[in-house]
Design a protein around this motif. Sequence first.
Motif, PDB file in Angstrom:
ATOM      1  N   ASP A 143       0.877  -1.158   0.070  1.00 53.71           N
ATOM      2  CA  ASP A 143       0.010  -0.087   0.005  1.00 53.71           C
ATOM      3  C   ASP A 143       0.870   1.318  -0.176  1.00 53.71           C
ATOM      4  OD1 ASP A 143      -2.487  -1.227   0.124  1.00 53.71           O
ATOM      5  OD2 ASP A 143      -2.334  -1.942   2.042  1.00 53.71           O
ATOM      6  N   ASP A 144       2.165   1.076   0.157  1.00 56.64           N
ATOM      7  CA  ASP A 144       3.224   2.164   0.058  1.00 56.64           C
ATOM      8  C   ASP A 144       3.507   2.398  -1.428  1.00 56.64           C
ATOM      9  OD1 ASP A 144       3.208   2.288   2.672  1.00 56.64           O
ATOM     10  OD2 ASP A 144       4.640   0.585   3.010  1.00 56.64           O
ATOM     11  N   ARG A 145       3.857   3.570  -1.928  1.00 62.21           N
ATOM     12  CA  ARG A 145       4.421   4.029  -3.285  1.00 62.21           C
ATOM     13  C   ARG A 145       5.674   3.540  -3.488  1.00 62.21           C
ATOM     14  NH1 ARG A 145       2.797   3.909  -6.882  1.00 62.21           N
ATOM     15  NH2 ARG A 145       3.673   5.608  -8.330  1.00 62.21           N
ATOM     16  N   SER A 184       6.768  -1.330   2.425  1.00 63.36           N
ATOM     17  CA  SER A 184       6.435  -2.599   3.237  1.00 63.36           C
ATOM     18  C   SER A 184       5.388  -3.478   2.429  1.00 63.36           C
ATOM     19  CB  SER A 184       5.779  -2.447   4.906  1.00 63.36           C
ATOM     20  OG  SER A 184       5.745  -3.487   5.332  1.00 63.36           O
ATOM     21  N   ALA A 185       5.586  -4.577   2.361  1.00 65.38           N
ATOM     22  CA  ALA A 185       4.395  -5.484   1.769  1.00 65.38           C
ATOM     23  C   ALA A 185       3.310  -5.198   2.885  1.00 65.38           C
ATOM     24  CB  ALA A 185       4.990  -6.857   1.766  1.00 65.38           C
ATOM     25  N   SER A 186       2.017  -5.264   2.192  1.00 63.90           N
ATOM     26  CA  SER A 186       0.897  -5.188   2.854  1.00 63.90           C
ATOM     27  C   SER A 186       0.854  -6.248   3.976  1.00 63.90           C
ATOM     28  CB  SER A 186      -0.234  -5.146   1.987  1.00 63.90           C
ATOM     29  OG  SER A 186      -0.526  -6.453   1.306  1.00 63.90           O
ATOM     30  N   ASP A 187       0.053  -6.064   5.077  1.00 64.21           N
ATOM     31  CA  ASP A 187      -0.278  -7.437   5.902  1.00 64.21           C
ATOM     32  C   ASP A 187      -0.968  -8.557   5.224  1.00 64.21           C
ATOM     33  OD1 ASP A 187       0.561  -5.690   7.945  1.00 64.21           O
ATOM     34  OD2 ASP A 187      -1.320  -5.230   8.502  1.00 64.21           O
ATOM     35  N   LEU A 216      10.135  -7.730  -5.561  1.00 60.05           N
ATOM     36  CA  LEU A 216      11.154  -8.318  -5.007  1.00 60.05           C
ATOM     37  C   LEU A 216      11.873  -7.016  -4.358  1.00 60.05           C
ATOM     38  CD1 LEU A 216      12.442 -10.777  -7.501  1.00 60.05           C
ATOM     39  CD2 LEU A 216      10.928 -11.415  -5.515  1.00 60.05           C
ATOM     40  N   SER A 217      11.742  -5.831  -4.698  1.00 59.44           N
ATOM     41  CA  SER A 217      12.440  -4.668  -4.126  1.00 59.44           C
ATOM     42  C   SER A 217      12.171  -4.359  -2.804  1.00 59.44           C
ATOM     43  CB  SER A 217      12.327  -3.459  -5.049  1.00 59.44           C
ATOM     44  OG  SER A 217      11.360  -3.001  -4.993  1.00 59.44           O
ATOM     45  N   ILE A 218      10.950  -4.933  -2.464  1.00 58.11           N
ATOM     46  CA  ILE A 218      10.210  -4.660  -0.906  1.00 58.11           C
ATOM     47  C   ILE A 218      11.090  -5.602  -0.111  1.00 58.11           C
ATOM     48  CG2 ILE A 218       8.253  -4.623   0.583  1.00 58.11           C
ATOM     49  CD1 ILE A 218       6.659  -3.795  -2.274  1.00 58.11           C
ATOM     50  N   ARG A 219      11.749  -5.083   0.926  1.00 55.26           N
ATOM     51  CA  ARG A 219      12.718  -5.902   1.650  1.00 55.26           C
ATOM     52  C   ARG A 219      11.855  -6.909   2.329  1.00 55.26           C
ATOM     53  NH1 ARG A 219      15.902  -1.899   4.327  1.00 55.26           N
ATOM     54  NH2 ARG A 219      16.848  -1.075   2.492  1.00 55.26           N
ATOM     55  N   ASN A 220      10.621  -6.731   3.197  1.00 55.99           N
ATOM     56  CA  ASN A 220      10.307  -7.447   4.063  1.00 55.99           C
ATOM     57  C   ASN A 220       9.246  -8.671   2.985  1.00 55.99           C
ATOM     58  OD1 ASN A 220       7.995  -5.787   3.523  1.00 55.99           O
ATOM     59  ND2 ASN A 220       7.256  -5.955   5.551  1.00 55.99           N
ATOM     60  N   LEU A 221       8.936  -8.123   1.863  1.00 51.48           N
ATOM     61  CA  LEU A 221       8.331  -9.371   0.925  1.00 51.48           C
ATOM     62  C   LEU A 221       9.343 -10.135   0.440  1.00 51.48           C
ATOM     63  CD1 LEU A 221       5.798  -8.021  -2.013  1.00 51.48           C
ATOM     64  CD2 LEU A 221       7.061 -10.341  -2.004  1.00 51.48           C
ATOM     65  N   ARG A 222      10.400  -9.855  -0.004  1.00 47.84           N
ATOM     66  CA  ARG A 222      11.572 -10.618  -0.327  1.00 47.84           C
ATOM     67  C   ARG A 222      11.843 -11.853   0.644  1.00 47.84           C
ATOM     68  NH1 ARG A 222      15.320 -10.452  -4.934  1.00 47.84           N
ATOM     69  NH2 ARG A 222      16.895 -12.126  -4.468  1.00 47.84           N
TER      70      ARG A 222
END
Length: 331
Positions: A143-145, A184-187, A216-222
């Motif tokens: 949900d972040d840009r 951040s990846a969404s909840d 993959l660039s979103i750290r907590n998603l990766r």
Amino acid sequence: MNATRPPSSCAPRLLALCGGVGGAKLALGLERLYGEAVSIVVNTGDDFEHLGLHVSPDIDTVLYTLGGRSDLERGWGRAGETWQFMKALHELGGETWFQLGDRDLAMHVERTRQLRANVSLTDITRDIAEKFGIAATILPMSDDRVETTVITANAAMPFQRYFVEKQCTPVVKRIEFRGAERASASDAVLAALRNPGLEAIIICPSNPYLSIDPILSIRNLRSALKEAAVPIVVVSPLIGGQAVKGPTAKIMAELGVPAESRALVAHYAGLIDGIVIDEQDRADAAGLGLPVCVAPTLMRNLEDRTRLARTTAEFAIKLTARASQTSGGAS
Ligand code: GDP
């Protein structure tokens, strides 16, 4: 279209990473086969503000495709589209480089209204998917840009300027995902990745650089992807060294990477456990150093999409079985 879908209570729980048109083809096959057991995490690095509206091109491609509303002949946008708004905008001397059909416009107006009322992109997408009768869960990556930015020799271009306005002609030097370090990846995405029932993760045949790398660039998603104890397989977007459509092979050449299976395996090194490649690329299979499934990967119609979805899911799930047999044998 939901009427033909089998009950998914016993369907394997799958998660797919997806961009736009190429990815949505496989996502449709997965959704038709496994229905609500499928979660689709979609790239939002292409999102941008246009004419005061928030446009989410990949989310919309997936919504229109799975919701049976996409224009299959044109290859993007909504079926039965009309263009009165663009004509009127042109007459006023407005910006017309990005085509917004009348029906499509309703999506952007309503989404923007809800975002301004502090409804999250995740909730808006869930609501529209439900209204379109889509059984799978469609999840924006965040949900972040995060803004995919194409760096050329003399400019830093927002993705849509490169892709639509410049028709992918500038030579790409580098691609940046601005805002990714704070995103951040969404909840909902994290919960889908941590679902104990998850059996496999499929990377759709989307552009690795422009559609999958932003995810993959979103750290907590990766890190959640890596921690998910299930196999991850990628379906190659290349057939015989060519992209089916779009700039994937052109970008690979500009980045000095050969447009072939082993470059994809290297690109996703440390993340994937297997790859699905096309029959035309059968000769690549031996040297890839990981499990390979060779299959027809050109998706011309719904039958092709569901066939490839089944082949990919069964390939991925067998990797699970092999992994658990191995650990079972060792203990
Ligand atoms: P975009 O965001 O709309 O450009 O779409 P994606 O990134 O999801 O997909 C683009 C990629 O899809 C390109 O690299 C194409 O080669 C690939 N693609 C499109 N159709 C097919 C197909 O039928 N089979 C395979 N294997 N790849 C496809």
